[in-house]
Design a protein around this motif. Sequence first.
Motif, mmCIF file in Angstrom:
data_model
loop_
_atom_site.group_PDB
_atom_site.id
_atom_site.type_symbol
_atom_site.label_atom_id
_atom_site.label_comp_id
_atom_site.label_asym_id
_atom_site.label_seq_id
_atom_site.Cartn_x
_atom_site.Cartn_y
_atom_site.Cartn_z
ATOM 1 N N MET A 1 50.627 -120.864 28.230
ATOM 2 C CA MET A 1 49.922 -121.591 27.179
ATOM 3 C C MET A 1 48.573 -120.926 26.924
ATOM 4 O O MET A 1 47.931 -120.451 27.849
ATOM 5 C CB MET A 1 49.668 -123.029 27.621
ATOM 6 C CG MET A 1 50.842 -123.965 27.443
ATOM 7 S SD MET A 1 50.379 -125.700 27.647
ATOM 8 C CE MET A 1 50.749 -125.907 29.378
ATOM 9 N N ASP A 2 48.140 -120.960 25.675
ATOM 10 C CA ASP A 2 46.803 -120.464 25.379
ATOM 11 C C ASP A 2 45.792 -121.599 25.568
ATOM 12 O O ASP A 2 46.168 -122.738 25.858
ATOM 13 C CB ASP A 2 46.733 -119.849 23.974
ATOM 14 C CG ASP A 2 47.048 -120.842 22.865
ATOM 15 O OD1 ASP A 2 47.107 -122.062 23.126
ATOM 16 O OD2 ASP A 2 47.227 -120.410 21.715
ATOM 17 N N ALA A 8 44.734 -129.267 24.915
ATOM 18 C CA ALA A 8 45.460 -130.376 24.291
ATOM 19 C C ALA A 8 46.352 -131.064 25.312
ATOM 20 O O ALA A 8 46.418 -132.295 25.364
ATOM 21 C CB ALA A 8 46.276 -129.865 23.114
ATOM 22 N N SER A 9 47.015 -130.282 26.144
ATOM 23 C CA SER A 9 47.875 -130.839 27.185
ATOM 24 C C SER A 9 47.068 -131.675 28.177
ATOM 25 O O SER A 9 47.478 -132.772 28.567
ATOM 26 C CB SER A 9 48.599 -129.698 27.903
ATOM 27 O OG SER A 9 49.380 -130.178 28.960
ATOM 28 N N VAL A 10 45.894 -131.165 28.573
ATOM 29 C CA VAL A 10 45.023 -131.914 29.488
ATOM 30 C C VAL A 10 44.555 -133.207 28.833
ATOM 31 O O VAL A 10 44.521 -134.262 29.461
ATOM 32 C CB VAL A 10 43.811 -131.047 29.920
ATOM 33 C CG1 VAL A 10 42.802 -131.871 30.700
ATOM 34 C CG2 VAL A 10 44.272 -129.862 30.749
ATOM 35 N N SER A 11 44.214 -133.139 27.552
ATOM 36 C CA SER A 11 43.737 -134.328 26.829
ATOM 37 C C SER A 11 44.759 -135.451 26.842
ATOM 38 O O SER A 11 44.404 -136.632 26.884
ATOM 39 C CB SER A 11 43.398 -133.970 25.376
ATOM 40 O OG SER A 11 42.367 -133.027 25.332
ATOM 41 N N LEU A 12 46.032 -135.086 26.813
ATOM 42 C CA LEU A 12 47.087 -136.101 26.823
ATOM 43 C C LEU A 12 47.171 -136.848 28.153
ATOM 44 O O LEU A 12 47.750 -137.929 28.229
ATOM 45 C CB LEU A 12 48.434 -135.449 26.503
ATOM 46 C CG LEU A 12 48.576 -134.887 25.098
ATOM 47 C CD1 LEU A 12 49.878 -134.106 24.954
ATOM 48 C CD2 LEU A 12 48.485 -135.990 24.054
ATOM 49 N N GLN A 61 45.502 -127.613 35.050
ATOM 50 C CA GLN A 61 45.497 -127.086 33.686
ATOM 51 C C GLN A 61 44.078 -126.840 33.182
ATOM 52 O O GLN A 61 43.826 -125.862 32.472
ATOM 53 C CB GLN A 61 46.264 -128.013 32.757
ATOM 54 C CG GLN A 61 47.747 -128.022 33.031
ATOM 55 C CD GLN A 61 48.528 -128.901 32.068
ATOM 56 O OE1 GLN A 61 47.964 -129.600 31.238
ATOM 57 N NE2 GLN A 61 49.852 -128.871 32.184
ATOM 58 N N LEU A 62 43.153 -127.707 33.556
ATOM 59 C CA LEU A 62 41.765 -127.513 33.149
ATOM 60 C C LEU A 62 41.199 -126.249 33.800
ATOM 61 O O LEU A 62 40.466 -125.492 33.161
ATOM 62 C CB LEU A 62 40.940 -128.741 33.538
ATOM 63 C CG LEU A 62 39.688 -129.024 32.728
ATOM 64 C CD1 LEU A 62 39.987 -129.102 31.240
ATOM 65 C CD2 LEU A 62 39.022 -130.300 33.204
ATOM 66 N N GLU A 67 39.440 -120.615 33.273
ATOM 67 C CA GLU A 67 39.620 -119.195 33.602
ATOM 68 C C GLU A 67 39.835 -118.362 32.340
ATOM 69 O O GLU A 67 39.274 -117.279 32.195
ATOM 70 C CB GLU A 67 40.787 -119.020 34.567
ATOM 71 C CG GLU A 67 40.465 -119.503 35.971
ATOM 72 C CD GLU A 67 41.679 -119.610 36.872
ATOM 73 O OE1 GLU A 67 42.823 -119.409 36.396
ATOM 74 O OE2 GLU A 67 41.481 -119.908 38.060
ATOM 75 N N GLU A 68 40.658 -118.880 31.431
ATOM 76 C CA GLU A 68 40.914 -118.152 30.173
ATOM 77 C C GLU A 68 39.640 -117.993 29.351
ATOM 78 O O GLU A 68 39.467 -116.993 28.667
ATOM 79 C CB GLU A 68 41.969 -118.896 29.341
ATOM 80 C CG GLU A 68 43.371 -118.816 29.891
ATOM 81 C CD GLU A 68 43.948 -117.406 29.805
ATOM 82 O OE1 GLU A 68 43.707 -116.711 28.803
ATOM 83 O OE2 GLU A 68 44.622 -117.001 30.763
#
Length: 198
Positions: A1-2, A8-12, A61-62, A67-68
Amino acid sequence: MDVPELLASVSLLVPEEAATDNDISVRDVWDYLAHDEWQIALSLLEELGGGRPMPLTFWEQLAGAAEELGLGRSAAWCHWRCSEIRNGMIRADLTLRPVTEARRRTPVPGHGVLRPMWDIGNPSPDGGASVSVAGLWVEDMPVLEPGGRATVRLVPLTPAHWTHVGTGRRITMHEDRTVAGTAVVLEVRPPATAMPRR
């Protein structure tokens, strides 16, 4: 994932009713994501995660998003929170001994790289004191100077050694045979053995 997908995934994973003391909510995160303000969104997610227990996936995920984005301290903090979930966490009020009374002459790094030994009251096989290792994160400060005082977070390397440690207990920090500091336990969170993943 970018990065946008990770954030967005973390926000969910954040409950919609969650809010910080400043009334920041996940809706604010979505607004920043919509405007490609990823670093601000990440910072807000860190803040939202600090107020309530979040699943391991949230912090993993965060950390990946940090890191990215090349945000080393944020990534280290998120990895630290993963360790807290896996191993438990002890918050304590730590006072380091001054330079005149201890071997340490340099500040203690605040971002979880130091893993000192702690006398937490466990006896050794010969009846003397035994020590247990725990990583140390200084809250709200990049370093802790000798003689300084701060609230710290400890992550035990062997959680089973720490099960008897409770709020109010006095523990001592060692980097060698001498006492480097003393701490009073403020909070204890056991490992999340069965933390659900979403």
